[in-house]
Design a protein around this motif. Sequence first.
Motif, mmCIF file in Angstrom:
data_model
loop_
_atom_site.group_PDB
_atom_site.id
_atom_site.type_symbol
_atom_site.label_atom_id
_atom_site.label_comp_id
_atom_site.label_asym_id
_atom_site.label_seq_id
_atom_site.Cartn_x
_atom_site.Cartn_y
_atom_site.Cartn_z
ATOM 1 N N ALA A 4 -10.679 9.137 11.856
ATOM 2 C CA ALA A 4 -10.441 8.450 10.591
ATOM 3 C C ALA A 4 -10.938 7.009 10.724
ATOM 4 O O ALA A 4 -10.807 6.384 11.776
ATOM 5 N N TYR A 5 -11.521 6.486 9.648
ATOM 6 C CA TYR A 5 -12.091 5.136 9.667
ATOM 7 C C TYR A 5 -11.171 4.176 8.920
ATOM 8 O O TYR A 5 -10.668 4.491 7.839
ATOM 9 N N LYS A 6 -10.960 3.022 9.517
ATOM 10 C CA LYS A 6 -10.114 2.011 8.894
ATOM 11 C C LYS A 6 -10.744 1.484 7.613
ATOM 12 O O LYS A 6 -10.063 1.165 6.640
ATOM 13 N N SER A 7 -12.072 1.385 7.620
ATOM 14 C CA SER A 7 -12.815 0.844 6.476
ATOM 15 C C SER A 7 -14.130 1.596 6.341
ATOM 16 O O SER A 7 -14.669 2.117 7.330
ATOM 17 N N ALA A 8 -14.659 1.649 5.124
ATOM 18 C CA ALA A 8 -15.970 2.265 4.905
ATOM 19 C C ALA A 8 -17.053 1.522 5.674
ATOM 20 O O ALA A 8 -18.070 2.111 6.062
ATOM 21 N N HIS A 9 -16.850 0.246 5.930
ATOM 22 C CA HIS A 9 -17.819 -0.543 6.684
ATOM 23 C C HIS A 9 -17.893 -0.122 8.147
ATOM 24 O O HIS A 9 -18.808 -0.533 8.862
ATOM 25 N N ASP A 10 -16.931 0.692 8.593
ATOM 26 C CA ASP A 10 -16.948 1.185 9.972
ATOM 27 C C ASP A 10 -17.722 2.489 10.124
ATOM 28 O O ASP A 10 -17.921 2.957 11.247
ATOM 29 N N LEU A 11 -18.149 3.082 9.013
ATOM 30 C CA LEU A 11 -18.923 4.324 9.089
ATOM 31 C C LEU A 11 -20.222 4.074 9.848
ATOM 32 O O LEU A 11 -20.871 3.037 9.656
ATOM 33 N N PRO A 12 -20.636 4.999 10.721
ATOM 34 C CA PRO A 12 -21.859 4.794 11.514
ATOM 35 C C PRO A 12 -23.077 4.440 10.685
ATOM 36 O O PRO A 12 -23.883 3.597 11.077
ATOM 37 N N SER A 13 -23.245 5.062 9.511
ATOM 38 C CA SER A 13 -24.417 4.761 8.683
ATOM 39 C C SER A 13 -24.374 3.324 8.174
ATOM 40 O O SER A 13 -25.408 2.657 8.075
ATOM 41 N N PHE A 14 -23.171 2.818 7.848
ATOM 42 C CA PHE A 14 -23.039 1.437 7.401
ATOM 43 C C PHE A 14 -23.362 0.483 8.542
ATOM 44 O O PHE A 14 -24.055 -0.523 8.352
#
Length: 402
Positions: free
Chosen positions: A2-12
């Motif tokens: 689970a990601y804390k923020s969308a900014h932590d997604l690998p693609s981001f």
Amino acid sequence: MAYKSAHDLPSFVELSNQLKGLKLLRFLLPKNQRDDLMKLEAQIKELGDTVDDFYELLGEKHWIFHDLLNMEKVRAILTHNTGAEDAERQFIALYNDPEFLRFAIMRCNGFEALRKRKKLIEKARDDYFAGRYYASIYLLLSIADGFVNEFEREHRGLHTRSSEELNAWDSAISHHKGIGSVQRVFLKQISVTITEPVEELYRNGIMHGTVLNFDNIIVATKAWNMLFAVMDWATAKTKAETPKPPQKGFKEDVNQIIEHAKDKKLLDAWSSYVLKKGEAGFEEDQAFIACNDYLQAWQSKNYGKMSKHLSNMVTSSRGNAMPKFVNEEYTVYPLERFEVLTLDHTTAARCEVRVMVKVAGRDEQTTTLLWLYEGEDDKFTILPKGNGEWKLMSWGVTTFLS
């Protein structure tokens, strides 16, 4: 995970790192493109912030952000609301748009397991718009279960999956308030009969007859929301399990750009130009040839050939599975005819190509496609020379239909 923020997604993270590198080389770009680079950075930030803001406002009500949502409409809901309940009403209204569900159901065709269930999905849609929410809910729960059961060889339905199993790599559904959080509600054991109205998709209670008063638009819309989120899960799993080709470091790409920049005399001698259909040299231009070939491949449903025209920045994370992704994106949108209209070579290795397309069942539309010149070994270049090729950046079907 689970990601804390969308900014932590690998693609981001990857895109942010690329933008940082490009900013270091912005002196090589024309001023208008430097401005575009800053705008792009702001747009990427807004994209991540929109996902995070969505979950901050609606996560506690157990809604999931999925790829079929229109980002601008979601942003408008987040901006113009008086609280979570007001935002929820506006969000449900998105699903009540027949055009949205029509488009979403067409995207279901990208999965064989959902194509088999198309008639049931359409019945669920008809029941939903007719206000037969109880029927729509039962159908959608069975469809989601069957889809997940058939998607993997393991043959386990959605109701057997833990929250951790549904947290997909590199997907907005895997925000810590996303599908994992919803799955815990979805599977909640309810052994005592509940007669009061509920607004949660209690799959266990609904299917086992202990939750009785679930016949409402909120629960029915959450059933659609869950199905589309599960589609994102399936897409992310396919992407994660596809072997990635060896990746070159961004530093190596930057060094290649700097090396090309030594040909500054050639670059200074180059000037922008526009070619229109019918003018001399139009059909001999390599950017025209590449774009025309791409659209011909779409028309003939040759998705493997289409994928070969895509930029390495698009294909690098998908590797040999790219034709499958192109197939899923385009298969339900047959191209009846097309026309390449203009070639705008804004810089030496960047061409904006204006095209007209006629997709089956839709009016003619014109759009602009961004083509970049990539040198040998898919390295970035600023001069079209050597054994490079024109590659397409704006490839998704929404580019042609929006």
